[in-house]
Design a protein around this motif. Structure first.
Motif, PDB file in Angstrom:
ATOM      1  N   ILE A 163      39.388  41.199  38.880  1.00  0.00           N
ATOM      2  CA  ILE A 163      39.249  40.136  37.880  1.00  0.00           C
ATOM      3  C   ILE A 163      38.798  38.861  38.584  1.00  0.00           C
ATOM      4  CG2 ILE A 163      40.522  38.715  36.217  1.00  0.00           C
ATOM      5  CD1 ILE A 163      42.350  41.117  35.733  1.00  0.00           C
ATOM      6  N   PRO A 164      37.871  38.098  37.994  1.00  0.00           N
ATOM      7  CA  PRO A 164      37.460  36.821  38.606  1.00  0.00           C
ATOM      8  C   PRO A 164      38.659  35.889  38.788  1.00  0.00           C
ATOM      9  CG  PRO A 164      36.024  37.397  36.758  1.00  0.00           C
ATOM     10  CD  PRO A 164      37.162  38.373  36.750  1.00  0.00           C
ATOM     11  N   SER A 165      38.541  34.971  39.739  1.00  0.00           N
ATOM     12  CA  SER A 165      39.640  34.042  40.058  1.00  0.00           C
ATOM     13  C   SER A 165      40.149  33.306  38.829  1.00  0.00           C
ATOM     14  CB  SER A 165      39.189  33.027  41.106  1.00  0.00           C
ATOM     15  OG  SER A 165      38.871  33.680  42.297  1.00  0.00           O
ATOM     16  N   LEU A 166      39.253  32.861  37.976  1.00  0.00           N
ATOM     17  CA  LEU A 166      39.660  32.152  36.765  1.00  0.00           C
ATOM     18  C   LEU A 166      40.578  33.019  35.901  1.00  0.00           C
ATOM     19  CD1 LEU A 166      39.443  29.634  34.989  1.00  0.00           C
ATOM     20  CD2 LEU A 166      37.410  30.673  33.937  1.00  0.00           C
ATOM     21  N   GLY A 167      40.249  34.286  35.779  1.00  0.00           N
ATOM     22  CA  GLY A 167      41.082  35.206  34.999  1.00  0.00           C
ATOM     23  C   GLY A 167      42.443  35.419  35.636  1.00  0.00           C
ATOM     24  N   VAL A 168      42.466  35.584  36.955  1.00  0.00           N
ATOM     25  CA  VAL A 168      43.738  35.770  37.668  1.00  0.00           C
ATOM     26  C   VAL A 168      44.607  34.523  37.500  1.00  0.00           C
ATOM     27  CG1 VAL A 168      44.831  36.122  39.919  1.00  0.00           C
ATOM     28  CG2 VAL A 168      42.776  37.414  39.319  1.00  0.00           C
ATOM     29  N   MET A 169      43.975  33.339  37.629  1.00  0.00           N
ATOM     30  CA  MET A 169      44.744  32.097  37.457  1.00  0.00           C
ATOM     31  C   MET A 169      45.349  32.034  36.059  1.00  0.00           C
ATOM     32  SD  MET A 169      42.364  29.385  39.578  1.00  0.00           S
ATOM     33  CE  MET A 169      42.949  28.001  38.656  1.00  0.00           C
ATOM     34  N   GLY A 170      44.577  32.421  35.060  1.00  0.00           N
ATOM     35  CA  GLY A 170      45.079  32.411  33.689  1.00  0.00           C
ATOM     36  C   GLY A 170      46.244  33.359  33.493  1.00  0.00           C
ATOM     37  N   ILE A 171      46.133  34.554  34.041  1.00  0.00           N
ATOM     38  CA  ILE A 171      47.197  35.556  33.919  1.00  0.00           C
ATOM     39  C   ILE A 171      48.467  35.073  34.617  1.00  0.00           C
ATOM     40  CG2 ILE A 171      47.910  37.882  34.656  1.00  0.00           C
ATOM     41  CD1 ILE A 171      44.881  38.675  34.242  1.00  0.00           C
ATOM     42  N   VAL A 172      48.313  34.554  35.836  1.00  0.00           N
ATOM     43  CA  VAL A 172      49.463  34.068  36.608  1.00  0.00           C
ATOM     44  C   VAL A 172      50.108  32.880  35.909  1.00  0.00           C
ATOM     45  CG1 VAL A 172      50.174  32.987  38.786  1.00  0.00           C
ATOM     46  CG2 VAL A 172      48.646  34.976  38.807  1.00  0.00           C
ATOM     47  N   HIS A 215      50.081  32.112  32.789  1.00  0.00           N
ATOM     48  CA  HIS A 215      50.773  32.577  31.585  1.00  0.00           C
ATOM     49  C   HIS A 215      52.153  33.142  31.943  1.00  0.00           C
ATOM     50  CE1 HIS A 215      51.323  34.190  27.572  1.00  0.00           C
ATOM     51  NE2 HIS A 215      51.650  35.343  28.119  1.00  0.00           N
ATOM     52  N   LYS A 216      52.211  33.967  32.984  1.00  0.00           N
ATOM     53  CA  LYS A 216      53.498  34.547  33.404  1.00  0.00           C
ATOM     54  C   LYS A 216      54.471  33.466  33.866  1.00  0.00           C
ATOM     55  CE  LYS A 216      52.523  39.320  34.575  1.00  0.00           C
ATOM     56  NZ  LYS A 216      53.435  39.853  33.580  1.00  0.00           N
ATOM     57  N   VAL A 217      53.970  32.500  34.638  1.00  0.00           N
ATOM     58  CA  VAL A 217      54.817  31.411  35.121  1.00  0.00           C
ATOM     59  C   VAL A 217      55.372  30.622  33.939  1.00  0.00           C
ATOM     60  CG1 VAL A 217      54.757  29.181  36.326  1.00  0.00           C
ATOM     61  CG2 VAL A 217      53.738  31.199  37.395  1.00  0.00           C
ATOM     62  N   MET A 218      54.516  30.287  32.983  1.00  0.00           N
ATOM     63  CA  MET A 218      54.949  29.489  31.835  1.00  0.00           C
ATOM     64  C   MET A 218      55.944  30.252  30.951  1.00  0.00           C
ATOM     65  SD  MET A 218      53.956  26.605  32.174  1.00  0.00           S
ATOM     66  CE  MET A 218      53.190  25.992  33.592  1.00  0.00           C
ATOM     67  N   GLN A 219      55.750  31.540  30.799  1.00  0.00           N
ATOM     68  CA  GLN A 219      56.697  32.332  30.011  1.00  0.00           C
ATOM     69  C   GLN A 219      58.080  32.327  30.657  1.00  0.00           C
ATOM     70  OE1 GLN A 219      54.890  32.372  27.076  1.00  0.00           O
ATOM     71  NE2 GLN A 219      56.214  34.094  26.778  1.00  0.00           N
TER      72      GLN A 219
END
Length: 160
Positions: A8-17, A19-23
């Motif tokens: 996954i591109p870096s932008l996608g990984v940052m978004g996924i991470v 999201h998990k952190v915020m949850q």
């Protein structure tokens, strides 16, 4: 490392991470009857004597109307007070109450728990490097925003 993330591109990984952190943070903040926005407001006011809503919004990188409901709820719940600025009666200053200052300790506890979880298995140098890289990404984005804004201003002037 998660095999599905490596492609996954870096932008996608940052978004996924993110999201998990915020949850996870959202779950921990519930214990203190806070949401993420309110915790950010607490931290920011904790580091300053009194701020206007405009100054607070600017420091949080949001618009003043976007934090109005959080401020109203926090005032109603006794975390902060609003009072007129002595020098400019048009400006309302926000300050933490005793309850708000006590709640900062809870927010600090959540931040500490999140750091422990996020940085598990990393040494001090890796943590510092990660923080430095995040700050560099932020600076890059800020510079781009300023350049875009300046180009827009130049075009506006030349069209007038």
């Amino acid at each position: 490392m998660n095999c599905r993330l490596k492609d996954i591109p870096s932008l996608g990984v940052m978004g996924i991470v993110l999201h998990k952190v915020m949850q996870k943070a959202k779950t921990l903040y519930k214990e203190f009857d806070l949401n993420r926005s309110q915790a950010s407001i607490l931290f920011t006011l904790h580091n300053r004597d009194a701020m206007s809503q405009k100054e607070l919004a600017s420091s949080l990188n949001v618009t003043p109307p976007s934090i109005t409901s959080s401020i109203q709820k926090m005032e109603k719940d006794g975390y902060l007070t609003r009072h007129q600025d002595e020098a400019d009666q048009r400006v309302m200053r926000l300050t933490l109450t005793e309850k708000g200052r006590e709640c900062v300790a809870g927010a600090v506890s959540v931040a500490s728990q999140m750091d422990e979880l996020m940085f598990r298995g990393m040494n001090t140098e890796e943590k510092l490097l990660f923080r430095r890289l995040l700050m560099q990404i932020y600076e890059n984005l800020e510079q781009e925003a300023l350049q875009t804004e300046n180009i827009g201003d130049s075009l506006k002037i030349s069209n007038d």
